[in-house]
Write a protein that holds these residues in place. Structure first.
Motif, PDB file in Angstrom:
ATOM      1  N   HIS A  44      66.971  45.018  -7.565  1.00 40.93           N
ATOM      2  CA  HIS A  44      67.153  43.577  -7.498  1.00 40.93           C
ATOM      3  C   HIS A  44      68.636  43.218  -7.617  1.00 40.93           C
ATOM      4  O   HIS A  44      69.390  43.856  -8.362  1.00 40.93           O
ATOM      5  CB  HIS A  44      66.373  42.888  -8.616  1.00 40.93           C
ATOM      6  N   VAL A  45      69.042  42.182  -6.902  1.00 38.98           N
ATOM      7  CA  VAL A  45      70.452  41.777  -6.861  1.00 38.98           C
ATOM      8  C   VAL A  45      70.634  40.392  -7.455  1.00 38.98           C
ATOM      9  O   VAL A  45      69.923  39.446  -7.093  1.00 38.98           O
ATOM     10  CB  VAL A  45      70.983  41.807  -5.413  1.00 38.98           C
ATOM     11  N   ILE A  46      71.596  40.276  -8.366  1.00 44.52           N
ATOM     12  CA  ILE A  46      72.034  38.998  -8.923  1.00 44.52           C
ATOM     13  C   ILE A  46      73.495  38.853  -8.523  1.00 44.52           C
ATOM     14  O   ILE A  46      74.360  39.574  -9.023  1.00 44.52           O
ATOM     15  CB  ILE A  46      71.870  38.964 -10.454  1.00 44.52           C
ATOM     16  N   ALA A  53      68.040  41.345   2.680  1.00 41.23           N
ATOM     17  CA  ALA A  53      67.199  40.839   1.593  1.00 41.23           C
ATOM     18  C   ALA A  53      65.754  40.682   2.051  1.00 41.23           C
ATOM     19  O   ALA A  53      64.813  41.001   1.311  1.00 41.23           O
ATOM     20  CB  ALA A  53      67.750  39.514   1.081  1.00 41.23           C
ATOM     21  N   ASN A  54      65.565  40.182   3.267  1.00 44.20           N
ATOM     22  CA  ASN A  54      64.205  39.998   3.782  1.00 44.20           C
ATOM     23  C   ASN A  54      63.510  41.327   4.048  1.00 44.20           C
ATOM     24  O   ASN A  54      62.278  41.431   3.938  1.00 44.20           O
ATOM     25  CB  ASN A  54      64.238  39.161   5.059  1.00 44.20           C
ATOM     26  N   ASP A  55      64.293  42.346   4.401  1.00 47.69           N
ATOM     27  CA  ASP A  55      63.711  43.668   4.659  1.00 47.69           C
ATOM     28  C   ASP A  55      63.422  44.440   3.378  1.00 47.69           C
ATOM     29  O   ASP A  55      62.706  45.450   3.409  1.00 47.69           O
ATOM     30  CB  ASP A  55      64.664  44.503   5.528  1.00 47.69           C
ATOM     31  N   SER A  56      63.985  43.996   2.266  1.00 44.35           N
ATOM     32  CA  SER A  56      63.836  44.708   0.995  1.00 44.35           C
ATOM     33  C   SER A  56      62.689  44.134   0.179  1.00 44.35           C
ATOM     34  O   SER A  56      62.347  42.948   0.287  1.00 44.35           O
ATOM     35  CB  SER A  56      65.141  44.605   0.193  1.00 44.35           C
ATOM     36  N   ASP A  57      62.139  44.977  -0.655  1.00 45.76           N
ATOM     37  CA  ASP A  57      61.121  44.516  -1.602  1.00 45.76           C
ATOM     38  C   ASP A  57      61.772  43.919  -2.852  1.00 45.76           C
ATOM     39  O   ASP A  57      61.098  43.330  -3.686  1.00 45.76           O
ATOM     40  CB  ASP A  57      60.218  45.691  -2.013  1.00 45.76           C
ATOM     41  N   ALA A  58      63.083  44.054  -2.963  1.00 50.65           N
ATOM     42  CA  ALA A  58      63.796  43.572  -4.151  1.00 50.65           C
ATOM     43  C   ALA A  58      64.094  42.081  -4.048  1.00 50.65           C
ATOM     44  O   ALA A  58      64.140  41.502  -2.958  1.00 50.65           O
ATOM     45  CB  ALA A  58      65.091  44.356  -4.330  1.00 50.65           C
ATOM     46  N   LEU A  59      64.337  41.464  -5.195  1.00 51.16           N
ATOM     47  CA  LEU A  59      64.669  40.047  -5.272  1.00 51.16           C
ATOM     48  C   LEU A  59      66.171  39.840  -5.107  1.00 51.16           C
ATOM     49  O   LEU A  59      66.973  40.724  -5.418  1.00 51.16           O
ATOM     50  CB  LEU A  59      64.228  39.474  -6.621  1.00 51.16           C
ATOM     51  N   PHE A  60      66.543  38.654  -4.635  1.00 51.33           N
ATOM     52  CA  PHE A  60      67.953  38.281  -4.529  1.00 51.33           C
ATOM     53  C   PHE A  60      68.148  36.948  -5.230  1.00 51.33           C
ATOM     54  O   PHE A  60      67.507  35.949  -4.900  1.00 51.33           O
ATOM     55  CB  PHE A  60      68.393  38.177  -3.069  1.00 51.33           C
ATOM     56  N   VAL A  61      69.065  36.928  -6.203  1.00 49.76           N
ATOM     57  CA  VAL A  61      69.355  35.739  -6.998  1.00 49.76           C
ATOM     58  C   VAL A  61      70.832  35.397  -6.831  1.00 49.76           C
ATOM     59  O   VAL A  61      71.691  36.273  -6.937  1.00 49.76           O
ATOM     60  CB  VAL A  61      69.053  35.971  -8.494  1.00 49.76           C
ATOM     61  N   LEU A  62      71.125  34.124  -6.567  1.00 46.54           N
ATOM     62  CA  LEU A  62      72.511  33.668  -6.429  1.00 46.54           C
ATOM     63  C   LEU A  62      72.863  32.814  -7.645  1.00 46.54           C
ATOM     64  O   LEU A  62      72.126  31.891  -7.997  1.00 46.54           O
ATOM     65  CB  LEU A  62      72.663  32.852  -5.149  1.00 46.54           C
ATOM     66  N   THR A  63      73.995  33.108  -8.276  1.00 48.59           N
ATOM     67  CA  THR A  63      74.289  32.447  -9.553  1.00 48.59           C
ATOM     68  C   THR A  63      75.107  31.164  -9.392  1.00 48.59           C
ATOM     69  O   THR A  63      76.254  31.068  -9.826  1.00 48.59           O
ATOM     70  CB  THR A  63      75.017  33.401 -10.519  1.00 48.59           C
ATOM     71  N   HIS A  64      74.493  30.158  -8.773  1.00 48.88           N
ATOM     72  CA  HIS A  64      75.045  28.806  -8.834  1.00 48.88           C
ATOM     73  C   HIS A  64      74.656  28.258 -10.210  1.00 48.88           C
ATOM     74  O   HIS A  64      73.633  27.592 -10.369  1.00 48.88           O
ATOM     75  CB  HIS A  64      74.477  27.939  -7.711  1.00 48.88           C
ATOM     76  N   ASN A  65      75.498  28.538 -11.194  1.00 50.46           N
ATOM     77  CA  ASN A  65      75.114  28.311 -12.590  1.00 50.46           C
ATOM     78  C   ASN A  65      74.882  26.862 -12.945  1.00 50.46           C
ATOM     79  O   ASN A  65      74.127  26.553 -13.878  1.00 50.46           O
ATOM     80  CB  ASN A  65      76.185  28.882 -13.522  1.00 50.46           C
TER      81      ASN A  65
END
Length: 378
Positions: free
Chosen positions: A102-104, A123-135
């Motif tokens: 997973h990517v943050i 990201a769409n091809d991966s089973d992992a999550l993608f999180v963007l830190t717009h805090n």
């Protein structure tokens, strides 16, 4: 629940944002930093890992080696925080996504539209999550404002005003943060638009739920020889008829971190300023102005859920970051158990990152055409 094993790419000894991410990841006890490729310089990477108490065997000289080895370890990292300059977001994230980690990722998503499109596909091809830190989306009263808009408290939105003003680039500077943020090769096509304009745009979109259709931008680089914009004025047209204005500047003396949002509908308005984040002004049309406070009377469920301390105590930047990490942890744990994340997990995603990149791209294209109205690349 056991802490999520976290790695970090970038964020070495003299990097500001890496320390912020590490603090935010620890506030709720949901992550444990166990590995890192903390610098592009091997000596500095090792020294940074030692300073953080990391196992030397899990302190890497480059992110690809880290992704390969950690994916093979029985107790390898489950998630990675990417806190590098913008041009490394895509290649670093790609290595971890394709190995199911997973990517943050810090904002903006990438430095170019081409990389943004490739990262969305990865990201769409991966089973992992993608999180963007717009805090800033993690602040309690921003969650309150979002819910009030959704509940119709200000009616149909007509006007959106958002600004983000700083002064730290008012003069020519030659230190690390200024060097890479004003370098097109590392920052991308946008200067202030990419660095803080994306925050302002994301905040306005997050609270209002509006889709930007087109914009007219006037970008400037006031410092002689500066290759990227340090000031921008942007007019915006949203789907449904709402209109907006965005100003971002890093050459505005007297402004430290002046992020401000105002939203007006046919039934009322909302006003919020980041430097006083525990207050939200709400005015129903024809009624007295009301001051809503974090943790105070009238707090909405969305705001209460991300409020950690009693009313009257300062809560802001680090806690807002921590909320993104906590929601990432909720989503990762749901992924781990094969369940659906809670419905109130609303961290920024890869799609939000793509919209930010499209915003910068449109600003640059418009400004090159003397402020012509342009549509966002979809």
């Amino acid at each position: 629940m056991r802490p999520i094993r976290l790695g970090m790419v970038g964020g070495g000894n003299d990097a500001f944002i890496g320390g912020v991410h590490r603090i935010a990841s620890r506030i709720d006890g949901r992550f444990q930093l166990v590995a890192g490729a903390l610098s592009s310089t091997p000596e500095k990477a090792q020294a940074s890992g030692a300073a953080l108490g990391l196992d030397p065997a899990r302190t890497y000289d480059d992110f690809k080696a880290m992704a390969i080895r950690e994916a093979r370890l029985k107790d390898g990292i489950e998630a990675v925080a990417i806190v590098t300059p913008n041009h490394l977001h895509y290649p670093a994230a790609r290595e971890f996504l394709k190995r199911g980690i997973h990517v943050i990722c810090d904002k903006p998503l990438t430095s170019t539209m081409s990389d943004a499109k490739k990262l969305v596909k990865a990201a769409n091809d991966s089973d992992a999550l993608f999180v963007l830190t717009h805090n800033y989306t993690g602040y309690p009263l921003i969650r309150q404002a979002r819910q009030m808009v959704a509940d119709g408290d200000i009616g149909t939105i007509r006007v959106v005003q958002v600004e983000y003003a700083q002064d730290w680039l008012t003069e020519a500077e030659d230190f690390k943060q200024a060097a890479w943020r004003t370098d097109p090769a590392r920052s991308g096509a946008g200067g202030s638009t990419g660095d803080i304009g994306t925050h302002a745009f994301n905040l306005a979109s997050f609270v209002t739920g509006l889709e930007l259709e087109s914009l007219s931008a006037d970008l400037q680089a006031f410092i002689s020889g500066r290759q990227l914009d340090d000031n921008a004025h942007v007019m915006m047209r949203f789907a449904g008829g709402a209109r907006g204005m965005l100003w971002c500047s890093q050459v505005a003396p007297g402004n430290e971190n002046g992020l401000r949002l105002r939203v007006y509908g046919d039934k009322g308005g909302l006003e919020w300023a980041q430097e006083n984040p525990n207050q939200l002004w709400f005015t129903a049309y024809g009624a007295p102005k009301q001051l809503l406070t974090r943790g105070g009377k009238g707090a909405t469920p969305d705001a209460e859920r991300v409020t950690r301390i009693p009313a009257g105590h300062p809560e802001g930047y680090l806690e807002g970051f921590a909320t993104i990490y906590r929601e990432a942890a909720d989503a990762i744990e749901a992924h781990r158990s094969g369940t659906t994340p809670p419905s109130d997990v609303i961290y920024p995603t890869i799609d939000d990152g793509l919209k930010g990149t499209q915003f910068v791209d449109a600003c640059v294209r418009s400004s090159k055409r003397d402020g012509a109205w342009v549509k966002l690349t979809r």
